[in-house]
Design a protein around this motif. Structure first.
Motif, short mmCIF file in Angstrom:
data_model
loop_
_atom_site.label_atom_id
_atom_site.label_comp_id
_atom_site.label_asym_id
_atom_site.label_seq_id
_atom_site.Cartn_x
_atom_site.Cartn_y
_atom_site.Cartn_z
N GLN A 42 47.68 -22.31 17.68
CA GLN A 42 48.34 -23.39 17.31
C GLN A 42 49.42 -22.66 16.63
O GLN A 42 49.32 -21.78 15.80
CB GLN A 42 47.31 -24.16 16.27
CG GLN A 42 46.48 -25.08 17.40
CD GLN A 42 45.44 -25.65 16.36
OE1 GLN A 42 45.10 -25.33 15.31
NE2 GLN A 42 45.01 -26.84 16.93
N PRO A 43 50.52 -23.46 16.02
CA PRO A 43 51.54 -23.16 15.30
C PRO A 43 51.00 -22.81 13.80
O PRO A 43 50.36 -23.60 13.12
CB PRO A 43 52.74 -23.89 15.37
CG PRO A 43 52.01 -25.44 15.96
CD PRO A 43 50.82 -24.76 16.53
N THR A 44 51.66 -21.77 13.16
CA THR A 44 51.57 -21.72 11.52
C THR A 44 52.81 -21.72 11.10
O THR A 44 53.09 -21.40 9.71
CB THR A 44 50.84 -20.38 11.48
OG1 THR A 44 51.47 -19.07 11.92
CG2 THR A 44 49.32 -20.28 12.08
N ALA A 45 54.09 -21.69 11.81
CA ALA A 45 55.17 -22.08 11.18
C ALA A 45 56.10 -23.26 11.87
O ALA A 45 55.85 -23.43 12.93
CB ALA A 45 55.93 -20.86 11.36
N ASP B 51 57.12 -20.73 7.25
CA ASP B 51 55.42 -20.73 7.29
C ASP B 51 55.17 -21.91 6.69
O ASP B 51 55.51 -22.57 5.67
CB ASP B 51 54.96 -19.68 6.54
CG ASP B 51 55.09 -18.41 7.22
OD1 ASP B 51 55.03 -18.26 8.39
OD2 ASP B 51 54.91 -17.33 6.57
N ARG B 52 53.99 -22.57 7.47
CA ARG B 52 53.35 -23.84 6.87
C ARG B 52 52.51 -23.34 5.75
O ARG B 52 51.67 -22.06 5.58
CB ARG B 52 52.51 -24.14 7.99
CG ARG B 52 53.35 -25.03 9.11
CD ARG B 52 52.52 -25.78 10.06
NE ARG B 52 53.39 -26.29 10.89
CZ ARG B 52 52.88 -26.77 12.23
NH1 ARG B 52 51.66 -26.76 12.53
NH2 ARG B 52 53.46 -27.35 13.03
N ARG B 53 51.99 -24.10 4.91
CA ARG B 53 51.10 -23.96 3.92
C ARG B 53 49.59 -23.95 4.08
O ARG B 53 49.29 -25.00 3.98
CB ARG B 53 51.46 -24.69 2.56
CG ARG B 53 51.06 -24.23 1.31
CD ARG B 53 51.83 -25.21 0.38
NE ARG B 53 50.79 -25.05 -0.83
CZ ARG B 53 51.20 -25.64 -1.99
NH1 ARG B 53 52.21 -26.45 -2.04
NH2 ARG B 53 50.58 -25.34 -3.19
N LEU B 54 49.21 -22.92 4.78
CA LEU B 54 47.80 -22.55 5.15
C LEU B 54 46.85 -22.00 4.24
O LEU B 54 47.46 -20.62 4.15
CB LEU B 54 47.87 -22.61 6.54
CG LEU B 54 48.48 -23.50 7.79
CD1 LEU B 54 48.50 -22.77 8.91
CD2 LEU B 54 47.85 -24.81 7.68
N SER B 55 45.81 -22.18 4.07
CA SER B 55 45.03 -21.30 3.60
C SER B 55 44.45 -20.07 4.68
O SER B 55 44.79 -20.15 5.66
CB SER B 55 43.55 -21.78 3.30
OG SER B 55 42.65 -22.28 4.32
N LYS B 56 43.95 -19.00 3.97
CA LYS B 56 43.71 -17.90 5.03
C LYS B 56 42.87 -18.25 6.25
O LYS B 56 43.23 -17.79 7.34
CB LYS B 56 43.35 -16.79 4.33
CG LYS B 56 43.05 -15.28 5.08
CD LYS B 56 42.34 -14.36 3.96
CE LYS B 56 42.23 -12.84 4.78
NZ LYS B 56 41.97 -11.96 3.83
N ARG C 62 42.27 -21.15 7.59
CA ARG C 62 43.01 -22.14 8.68
C ARG C 62 44.20 -21.45 9.49
O ARG C 62 44.36 -21.64 10.46
CB ARG C 62 43.66 -23.52 7.79
CG ARG C 62 42.76 -24.39 7.19
CD ARG C 62 43.23 -25.63 6.73
NE ARG C 62 42.28 -26.56 6.66
CZ ARG C 62 42.78 -27.87 6.41
NH1 ARG C 62 43.91 -28.17 6.11
NH2 ARG C 62 41.83 -28.84 6.45
N ARG C 63 44.83 -20.59 8.49
CA ARG C 63 45.76 -19.74 9.29
C ARG C 63 45.14 -18.97 10.61
O ARG C 63 45.58 -19.02 11.70
CB ARG C 63 46.51 -18.67 8.42
CG ARG C 63 47.53 -18.19 9.17
CD ARG C 63 48.43 -17.12 8.26
NE ARG C 63 49.25 -18.24 7.21
CZ ARG C 63 50.28 -18.81 7.44
NH1 ARG C 63 50.74 -18.70 8.50
NH2 ARG C 63 51.16 -19.37 6.37
N GLN C 64 43.96 -18.16 10.04
CA GLN C 64 43.09 -17.40 11.26
C GLN C 64 42.85 -18.35 12.20
O GLN C 64 42.79 -17.87 13.56
CB GLN C 64 42.00 -16.76 10.54
CG GLN C 64 42.33 -15.52 9.71
CD GLN C 64 41.63 -14.98 8.67
OE1 GLN C 64 40.25 -15.44 8.62
NE2 GLN C 64 41.73 -13.75 8.28
N ASP C 65 42.19 -19.65 11.82
CA ASP C 65 41.67 -20.53 12.93
C ASP C 65 43.14 -21.04 13.82
O ASP C 65 42.83 -21.08 15.23
CB ASP C 65 41.16 -21.75 12.39
CG ASP C 65 39.88 -21.57 11.64
OD1 ASP C 65 39.19 -20.40 12.06
OD2 ASP C 65 39.43 -22.29 10.81
N ALA C 66 44.18 -21.30 13.22
CA ALA C 66 45.24 -21.87 14.08
C ALA C 66 45.61 -20.69 15.09
O ALA C 66 45.95 -20.78 16.11
CB ALA C 66 46.30 -22.01 13.25
#
Length: 167
Positions: A49-52, A33-38, A40-44
């Protein structure tokens, strides 16, 4: 210094093969998993867009056999190793560049079955399970070292809480 530490899930069952000299080689991919805020993860996810990141890994000899025998698609794995780059020519004569993580030490984190049964990460299954036997055997053979451990004696476990993991 060329050091890599990864923790993620296997995207498929590991593939074990042997070289003509008899050395075991295991190839597997780890989804990290990429280190994304909640937010940014939802936007991705909304924008497809990939989240991992999907990282190609290779292990050799006893570590390769250990991974092939005791890890399966969906299992979490922690590993340390190094990045290795290479290149080859494909059948059309084009140069293909590769980047792999060479796994030098691994740790059992959680199986796909234990996560679906509500067990938390780093919780050990019952004593005398195949999981324990694999860790004991690997420890004896020197192909296993606890992820995050400062000791070189391969004894015990180093427990990590999810809050301590930086991703």
């Amino acid at each position: 210094m060329n050091n890599v530490s990864l923790m993620g899930r296997l995207t498929r069952d590991p593939e074990l093969r042997y070289t003509p000299n008899g050395a075991a080689v295991c190839r597997f991919n780890v989804a990290v998993d990429r280190r994304l805020s909640k937010e940014r993860r939802q936007d991705a996810e909304r924008n497809n867009q990939p989240t991992a990141d999907f990282i190609s890994c290779t292990a050799w000899n006893k570590t390769a056999e250990l991974i092939a025998n005791y890890f399966h698609k969906g299992d979490r794995i922690a590993l340390t190793g190094r990045i290795q780059t290479g290149r080859y020519e494909d059948k059309d004569g084009k140069t293909v560049y590769t980047t792999d993580v060479i796994a030098e030490t691994i740790d059992f984190v959680e199986t796909a079955n234990s996560s679906s049964q509500g067990q938390s990460a780093m919780q050990r299954p019952p004593v005398n399970s195949a999981y324990d036997q694999a860790q004991t055997q690997a420890s004896r053979e020197g192909s296993f070292r606890n992820f995050g451990s400062d000791s070189e004696d391969n004894e015990g476990f180093y427990h990590i809480n999810n809050e301590d993991i930086p991703f």
